[in-house]
Design an enzyme around this catalytic site. Structure first.
Site, PDB file in Angstrom:
ATOM      1  N   ASP A  69      51.840  39.958  32.150  1.00 37.95           N
ATOM      2  CA  ASP A  69      50.486  39.706  31.653  1.00 37.95           C
ATOM      3  C   ASP A  69      50.522  38.863  30.383  1.00 37.95           C
ATOM      4  OD1 ASP A  69      49.691  41.306  33.763  1.00 37.95           O
ATOM      5  OD2 ASP A  69      49.627  43.118  32.546  1.00 37.95           O
ATOM      6  N   GLY A 126      43.835  42.655  29.447  1.00 33.57           N
ATOM      7  CA  GLY A 126      43.842  44.106  29.246  1.00 33.57           C
ATOM      8  C   GLY A 126      44.389  44.780  30.498  1.00 33.57           C
ATOM      9  N   TYR A 127      44.081  46.042  30.686  1.00 34.70           N
ATOM     10  CA  TYR A 127      44.604  46.755  31.861  1.00 34.70           C
ATOM     11  C   TYR A 127      44.164  46.071  33.147  1.00 34.70           C
ATOM     12  CZ  TYR A 127      45.813  50.678  28.816  1.00 34.70           C
ATOM     13  OH  TYR A 127      46.368  51.464  27.854  1.00 34.70           O
ATOM     14  N   GLU A 136      46.161  37.413  30.320  1.00 33.58           N
ATOM     15  CA  GLU A 136      46.145  38.724  29.665  1.00 33.58           C
ATOM     16  C   GLU A 136      44.686  39.174  29.598  1.00 33.58           C
ATOM     17  OE1 GLU A 136      46.313  41.944  28.426  1.00 33.58           O
ATOM     18  OE2 GLU A 136      48.360  41.255  28.032  1.00 33.58           O
ATOM     19  N   GLN A 179      53.482  48.970  32.143  1.00 41.07           N
ATOM     20  CA  GLN A 179      52.239  49.310  32.837  1.00 41.07           C
ATOM     21  C   GLN A 179      51.863  50.750  32.519  1.00 41.07           C
ATOM     22  OE1 GLN A 179      50.243  47.156  34.297  1.00 41.07           O
ATOM     23  NE2 GLN A 179      51.665  45.466  33.922  1.00 41.07           N
ATOM     24  N   ASP A 202      57.867  38.199  31.149  1.00 41.77           N
ATOM     25  CA  ASP A 202      56.778  39.143  31.012  1.00 41.77           C
ATOM     26  C   ASP A 202      55.701  38.761  32.038  1.00 41.77           C
ATOM     27  OD1 ASP A 202      54.869  40.942  29.782  1.00 41.77           O
ATOM     28  OD2 ASP A 202      53.970  39.129  28.919  1.00 41.77           O
TER      29      ASP A 202
HETATM   30 MG   LIG Z   1      52.355  40.122  27.917  1.00 40.09          MG
END
Ligand SMILES: [Mg+2]
Ligand SMILES: [Zn+2]
Length: 196
Positions: A16, A24-25, A22, A58, A14
């Site tokens: 983010d 958020g966007y 991590e 995404q 993975d």
């Molecule tokens: Mg993740």
């Protein structure tokens, strides 16, 4: 698919919360920050000749929060930072959809893993996925891989708050990507080249 084509095991990562923070966007290139140990961890997999494949949702693309071009820019940066640390990923797959699109590639659906397996001749049953969300593990389990939950990103909270409700537990839990890679290399993730 030709039957005699040898299949290789892979490690799916993975993005983010697993390779980087991590936050958020990631709607700006500056918001993508790779963990300081990520290159070293991925280098270990490279050394063991295990394909490393990034799989990431995404949905910011479908939601018009950022353009697809930004995702490519972020991946270029990720590849460059990893290369500076002597590491490389073999492929990057992303789902640009949102859940309402009902696509087959958005985690926890296994579409990205199945596509990668076809395109890179991978043995999913011998492969691993490492992620910070249960959806990463669900995706892996749906495709037949084993899964490691890292405690970075959303991992610790997901584990502490929700694990009792999970129909299948992680095959392993790791503090971070580095520890996850160690676990994989000690548990049948490595190519058996030294004994040959
Ligand atoms: Mg993740
Ligand atoms: Zn999708």
């Amino acid at each position: 698919m030709p039957e005699k084509r040898p299949l290789r095991r892979a490690v799916f990562l993975d993005r983010d919360g697993t390779i980087g923070e991590e936050l958020g966007y990631v709607n700006h290139i500056d918001r993508f920050q790779i963990f300081p140990y990520a290159a070293e961890a991925i280098r270990e997999l490279n050394r063991a000749e295990i394909p490393v494949i990034v799989v990431t949702n995404q949905s910011g693309i479908a939601r018009n929060i950022f353009p697809e071009s930004l995702v490519h820019e972020v991946h270029k940066k990720m590849v460059a930072v990893l290369a500076a640390g002597g590491a490389r990923v073999d492929a990057i797959y992303f789902c640009p959809h949102k859940s309402e699109d009902a696509c087959e590639c958005r985690k926890p659906n296994p579409g990205l893993l199945e596509r990668a397996a076809r395109e890179h001749a991978l043995d999913l049953a011998a492969s691993w996925i490492v992620g910070d969300r249960y959806a990463d593990l669900e995706m892996g389990h749906a495709a037949g891989t084993r899964g490691i939950l890292v405690m970075t990103g959303y991992g610790r909270g997901e584990y502490e708050l929700h694990r009792n409700a999970w129909p299948r537990q992680p095959d392993a839990r790791a503090e971070n990507l580095r520890d996850a890679v160690s676990h994989i290399l000690q548990n049948g993730g490595g190519a058996p080249r030294r004994d040959e």
